[in-house]
Design a protein around this motif. Structure first.
Motif, PDB file in Angstrom:
ATOM      1  N   LEU A  82       0.825  -1.199   0.000  1.00  0.00           N
ATOM      2  CA  LEU A  82       0.000   0.000   0.000  1.00  0.00           C
ATOM      3  C   LEU A  82       0.867   1.260   0.000  1.00  0.00           C
ATOM      4  O   LEU A  82       0.557   2.235  -0.691  1.00  0.00           O
ATOM      5  CB  LEU A  82      -0.928  -0.012   1.210  1.00  0.00           C
ATOM      6  N   GLU A  83       1.955   1.229   0.766  1.00  0.00           N
ATOM      7  CA  GLU A  83       2.865   2.384   0.799  1.00  0.00           C
ATOM      8  C   GLU A  83       3.491   2.642  -0.563  1.00  0.00           C
ATOM      9  O   GLU A  83       3.692   3.791  -0.953  1.00  0.00           O
ATOM     10  CB  GLU A  83       3.957   2.173   1.849  1.00  0.00           C
ATOM     11  N   LYS A  84       3.794   1.600  -1.304  1.00  0.00           N
ATOM     12  CA  LYS A  84       4.355   1.768  -2.651  1.00  0.00           C
ATOM     13  C   LYS A  84       3.314   2.315  -3.622  1.00  0.00           C
ATOM     14  O   LYS A  84       3.601   3.155  -4.455  1.00  0.00           O
ATOM     15  CB  LYS A  84       4.900   0.439  -3.168  1.00  0.00           C
ATOM     16  N   LYS A  85       2.079   1.804  -3.494  1.00  0.00           N
ATOM     17  CA  LYS A  85       1.014   2.199  -4.417  1.00  0.00           C
ATOM     18  C   LYS A  85       0.484   3.601  -4.101  1.00  0.00           C
ATOM     19  O   LYS A  85       0.169   4.373  -5.009  1.00  0.00           O
ATOM     20  CB  LYS A  85      -0.123   1.187  -4.338  1.00  0.00           C
ATOM     21  N   GLU A  86       0.365   3.918  -2.822  1.00  0.00           N
ATOM     22  CA  GLU A  86      -0.195   5.204  -2.373  1.00  0.00           C
ATOM     23  C   GLU A  86       0.773   5.871  -1.391  1.00  0.00           C
ATOM     24  O   GLU A  86       0.544   5.903  -0.191  1.00  0.00           O
ATOM     25  CB  GLU A  86      -1.550   4.973  -1.680  1.00  0.00           C
ATOM     26  N   PRO A  87       1.907   6.428  -1.882  1.00  0.00           N
ATOM     27  CA  PRO A  87       2.922   6.979  -0.970  1.00  0.00           C
ATOM     28  C   PRO A  87       2.419   8.158  -0.124  1.00  0.00           C
ATOM     29  O   PRO A  87       2.967   8.419   0.943  1.00  0.00           O
ATOM     30  CB  PRO A  87       4.053   7.407  -1.902  1.00  0.00           C
ATOM     31  N   HIS A  88       1.380   8.844  -0.568  1.00  0.00           N
ATOM     32  CA  HIS A  88       0.854   9.984   0.185  1.00  0.00           C
ATOM     33  C   HIS A  88      -0.038   9.554   1.357  1.00  0.00           C
ATOM     34  O   HIS A  88      -0.355  10.343   2.226  1.00  0.00           O
ATOM     35  CB  HIS A  88       0.052  10.900  -0.748  1.00  0.00           C
ATOM     36  N   LEU A  89      -0.423   8.313   1.392  1.00  0.00           N
ATOM     37  CA  LEU A  89      -1.328   7.797   2.417  1.00  0.00           C
ATOM     38  C   LEU A  89      -0.623   7.738   3.765  1.00  0.00           C
ATOM     39  O   LEU A  89       0.513   7.291   3.881  1.00  0.00           O
ATOM     40  CB  LEU A  89      -1.816   6.402   2.015  1.00  0.00           C
ATOM     41  N   ARG A  90      -1.306   8.196   4.819  1.00  0.00           N
ATOM     42  CA  ARG A  90      -0.752   8.142   6.175  1.00  0.00           C
ATOM     43  C   ARG A  90      -1.675   7.289   7.044  1.00  0.00           C
ATOM     44  O   ARG A  90      -2.893   7.307   6.874  1.00  0.00           O
ATOM     45  CB  ARG A  90      -0.647   9.553   6.779  1.00  0.00           C
ATOM     46  N   TYR A  91      -1.114   6.568   7.967  1.00  0.00           N
ATOM     47  CA  TYR A  91      -1.892   5.709   8.849  1.00  0.00           C
ATOM     48  C   TYR A  91      -1.217   5.657  10.202  1.00  0.00           C
ATOM     49  O   TYR A  91      -0.044   5.995  10.347  1.00  0.00           O
ATOM     50  CB  TYR A  91      -2.032   4.299   8.264  1.00  0.00           C
ATOM     51  N   ALA A  92      -1.971   5.207  11.194  1.00  0.00           N
ATOM     52  CA  ALA A  92      -1.443   5.057  12.553  1.00  0.00           C
ATOM     53  C   ALA A  92      -1.073   3.591  12.758  1.00  0.00           C
ATOM     54  O   ALA A  92      -1.945   2.726  12.718  1.00  0.00           O
ATOM     55  CB  ALA A  92      -2.471   5.478  13.566  1.00  0.00           C
TER      56      ALA A  92
END
Length: 95
Positions: free
Chosen positions: A75-85
């Motif tokens: 998910l981090e590779k596909k959506e690098p702008h995504l932030r999560y806890a």
């Protein structure tokens, strides 16, 4: 009687077979669990094993942590702008 199939339930989606080892483990859902003397009793009656059926115990918390780590990495590779806890992905009290 010349031939008998079993022990099994009417559907092969349910438990089939007979526990012949591993009695020290707790019973598991959807797996046969019988008294220790059953195998000897059935062999004494002339029955023979037709095949082996195996069951495996999965350490689910470790499995889930590894799986979540792989999913997060993709998910981090596909959506690098995504932030999560990271604490959201806690399994068995571990974050």
């Amino acid at each position: 009687m010349e031939k008998m199939a079993g022990p099994m339930n009417p559907s092969t989606n349910d438990e089939c077979g007979l526990l012949v080892e591993g009695f020290e483990a707790s019973p598991c859902l959807m797996m046969p669990y019988n008294p220790r003397y059953y195998p000897v009793l059935l062999e004494t009656l002339g029955m023979k094993k037709a095949m082996d059926l195996y069951a495996y115990n999965l350490d689910q918390p470790a499995f889930l942590q590894n799986r979540l780590a792989r999913i997060t990495e993709r998910l981090e590779k596909k959506e690098p702008h995504l932030r999560y806890a990271p604490s959201i992905f806690a399994v068995s009290g571990k974050s």
